[in-house]
Write an enzyme that holds these catalytic residues in place. Structure first.
Site, short mmCIF file in Angstrom:
data_model
loop_
_atom_site.label_atom_id
_atom_site.label_comp_id
_atom_site.label_asym_id
_atom_site.label_seq_id
_atom_site.Cartn_x
_atom_site.Cartn_y
_atom_site.Cartn_z
N ARG A 68 -5.55 0.74 -12.99
CA ARG A 68 -5.13 1.37 -11.73
C ARG A 68 -3.61 1.27 -11.61
O ARG A 68 -2.94 0.59 -12.37
CB ARG A 68 -5.85 0.80 -10.52
CG ARG A 68 -6.25 -0.62 -10.50
CD ARG A 68 -5.12 -1.60 -10.39
NE ARG A 68 -4.22 -1.26 -9.32
CZ ARG A 68 -2.99 -1.71 -9.22
NH1 ARG A 68 -2.51 -2.52 -10.15
NH2 ARG A 68 -2.20 -1.37 -8.22
N GLY A 69 -3.09 1.98 -10.59
CA GLY A 69 -1.64 2.12 -10.46
C GLY A 69 -1.25 3.45 -11.05
O GLY A 69 -1.52 3.74 -12.22
N ALA A 70 -0.62 4.28 -10.22
CA ALA A 70 -0.39 5.66 -10.66
C ALA A 70 0.30 5.76 -12.02
O ALA A 70 -0.16 6.51 -12.90
CB ALA A 70 0.39 6.42 -9.58
N ARG A 124 -9.27 10.59 -11.19
CA ARG A 124 -8.89 10.31 -9.80
C ARG A 124 -8.08 11.48 -9.29
O ARG A 124 -7.21 12.00 -10.00
CB ARG A 124 -8.10 9.00 -9.67
CG ARG A 124 -9.00 7.80 -10.00
CD ARG A 124 -8.37 6.49 -9.61
NE ARG A 124 -8.21 6.36 -8.17
CZ ARG A 124 -7.57 5.33 -7.61
NH1 ARG A 124 -7.05 4.38 -8.36
NH2 ARG A 124 -7.46 5.26 -6.30
N GLN A 181 -5.71 -5.53 -4.16
CA GLN A 181 -4.77 -5.53 -5.29
C GLN A 181 -3.57 -6.45 -5.04
O GLN A 181 -3.00 -7.01 -5.98
CB GLN A 181 -4.27 -4.11 -5.58
CG GLN A 181 -5.32 -3.15 -6.10
CD GLN A 181 -5.99 -2.38 -4.99
OE1 GLN A 181 -6.00 -2.79 -3.82
NE2 GLN A 181 -6.57 -1.24 -5.34
N ASP A 235 1.90 7.08 -4.96
CA ASP A 235 0.96 7.77 -5.84
C ASP A 235 1.35 9.23 -6.00
O ASP A 235 1.06 9.86 -7.02
CB ASP A 235 -0.46 7.64 -5.31
CG ASP A 235 -0.95 6.21 -5.50
OD1 ASP A 235 -0.58 5.35 -4.69
OD2 ASP A 235 -1.63 5.95 -6.51
N ASN A 252 0.69 7.03 -0.58
CA ASN A 252 0.57 5.72 -1.25
C ASN A 252 -0.68 5.02 -0.74
O ASN A 252 -1.36 5.50 0.18
CB ASN A 252 1.83 4.88 -1.01
CG ASN A 252 1.89 3.65 -1.92
OD1 ASN A 252 1.60 3.74 -3.12
ND2 ASN A 252 2.23 2.50 -1.36
N LYS A 253 -0.97 3.88 -1.31
CA LYS A 253 -2.16 3.09 -0.99
C LYS A 253 -2.37 2.96 0.53
O LYS A 253 -1.43 2.76 1.29
CB LYS A 253 -1.97 1.70 -1.58
CG LYS A 253 -3.05 0.69 -1.27
CD LYS A 253 -4.43 1.11 -1.75
CE LYS A 253 -4.39 1.43 -3.22
NZ LYS A 253 -5.63 2.10 -3.68
#
Lengths: 326, 326
Positions: free
Chosen positions: B45-47, B80, B180, B221, B231-232
């Site tokens: 994970r993580g763009a 995703r 996270q 993101d 973003n998250k």
């Protein structure tokens, strides 16, 4: 009917809220020390309920040993530092005990509980008048019967009154670290048959910005003289988002939550709770076991973000509040 | 040295981030399907890292069977929906494969990884220049090497560069629902020897208001053409609080996160993830098992709350962004 406290024949019983929603376990609180411990570990929580239970516990203690009055009052007052109702209820029962002994203390505790129930009904009705037309309401933490005694609540009383008047959907924030929204509000709404969806606290602002919420309704642990609202940590961010989106942000609380002796929110001591509340969820360790933690239990929402404060005396703007409706 | 991906001799291995911080388990991804599954379940994970891994996985697939190129690219692109780097990296490797076959695809994937590492270093340096003097920085989610490939990161690269220049304390938000921050950022900062405290997401706004934070630094993101930042989930509330407190809110992201084809944040599809992510923390059910859930994975921070966007080309205001520094 949901109730979180029973005080009949001088016997004090409370629903252990740490076991919900999976188990309904009743605890008998036989002394002020047992009540203070139940309050500290959040088996009993919610500012109005803490006041009711502490008042009843003081009456229990005085019936056992009148000489313990002052020490027991001190212990109960100190069980949690932020809620103003706690001190208010303990002081009322203590004054009654000093004047009239154990019987007067018990009568005063029963009166506080009855007043609280009546206040909850009025708060619900005034709040529903104010928010007539709101069909999608967001709330935080738990402010229902579990938090307030009786069968009502504060913000949840408003929600229940709105639901009684027309279709309503509630967005309940889970309320980390102790998940009162996920565990308690969801359980109360399900019992009441009110449609509800759960979200993480961080999702609220984005959902508000996307136009998915008509109003935010929360409770309060203490309201300063200038209208600043001290409530469960996470509340302030919802208020910022409601303000940015132009929707009402309404605080529902009994008059006993107003604290004219505290000029502003900045003057309130914010309780910092144990690190393991953040490091764990239930039994699950979610991070490194020794990471330092910041765990303030409350935050301050400035008065200028608050549309109205609803008490048992009606709705009014937060500025220039005076207690007891005068 | 922390790294979350290895791509040597055409063999693709990733650190399973769902097992951190308690276990370090490496997975070998032998196909595009395995990589897409690892991305979907957030083992990867993580763009930026998603882009790197998807690019490498496409090279792996093409080496196995060149005829699978288009189907594999489609599957990886769809793993995703929100991160723009994912499509960008897959498209680069697919174009290389079409032009030069498996060897060209592998070289392109390796180039993307190397570029990402260089970009992370530059982002850290530019961000630390911008925030010189900040000693207490709040961040959200995980934006370190685990999110970005290489040894750097985006927001965490800025934090690492600040820490290399002087004393620094980091406030890490746990980042519900998947934690996270608690699981990954705390682990990375502990490994790097950077002092850190953990808080629940809802505590951030109040701590910012109390003057306990000098700056907020987050990743992204996707960044729309008008500077809106996706973003998250939880990021937007931090931005509102930073704006109210008058402290910088800085977004650190590679240029590949800029999406000129998307006019505003409102035009981005926000991924809604599974309800059980919210109902559970790890194995623990925290609410009623059948309560409906809203679980958007991201939120949109409007450009006017963003002080600066820091990429490998430097820091600039969010309005009127053009990609690739031109």
């Amino acid at each position: 009917v949901i109730a979180a406290v029973r005080f009949e024949g001088g016997r004090l019983e409370v629903l252990d809220q740490t076991r919900l929603p999976h188990e309904e376990v009743w605890l008998t609180l036989g002394s002020a020390a047992e009540a203070a411990e139940a309050i500290r570990r959040l088996a009993v929580r919610g500012a109005p309920l803490i006041g009711v239970v502490a008042g009843c516990a003081l009456a229990v203690e005085v019936a056992l040993d009148p000489g313990r009055l002052e020490a027991a009052a001190l212990e109960l007052r100190g069980a949690r530092p932020t809620a103003v109702n706690l001190a208010w209820a303990v002081d009322r029962v203590a004054a009654a005990a000093r004047a009239g002994g154990a019987a007067a203390a018990r009568a005063e505790a029963e009166a506080i509980n009855a007043e609280q129930e009546a206040a909850n009904l009025a708060i619900g009705s005034y709040g529903a008048d104010l928010l007539a037309g709101a069909r999608r309401v967001l709330t935080h933490c738990n402010t229902g019967a579990l938090a307030c005694g009786g069968e009502g609540g504060t913000a949840l009383a408003v929600i229940a009154a709105l639901a009684a008047r027309g279709p309503l959907e509630v967005l309940a924030c889970e309320t980390r670290p102790l998940l009162q929204g996920a565990r308690l509000t969801v359980w109360e709404l399900a019992r009441a048959g009110i449609p509800c969806a759960l979200c993480v606290d961080g999702a609220a602002a984005g959902l508000i910005a996307r136009g998915e919420v008509d109003a935010v309704v929360v409770g309060a642990d203490r309201i300063a003289a200038n209208g600043d609202v001290v409530n469960k940590v996470g509340t302030y961010a919802h208020a910022l988002a409601a303000h940015a989106a132009g929707i009402p942000f309404v605080v529902a609380a009994p008059e006993s939550t107003l604290d004219p002796a505290t000029p502003t929110g900045a003057d309130v001591t914010i309780e910092e709770r144990a690190a393991d509340e953040v490091r764990h969820v239930g039994p699950t360790l979610t991070t490194l076991p020794d990471v330092p933690v910041r765990n303030p239990a409350f935050d301050v929402t400035p008065a200028d973000l608050v549309t109205a404060i609803v008490t048992e005396h009606g709705a009014r703007p937060p500025r220039g509040l005076t207690p007891n409706g005068v």
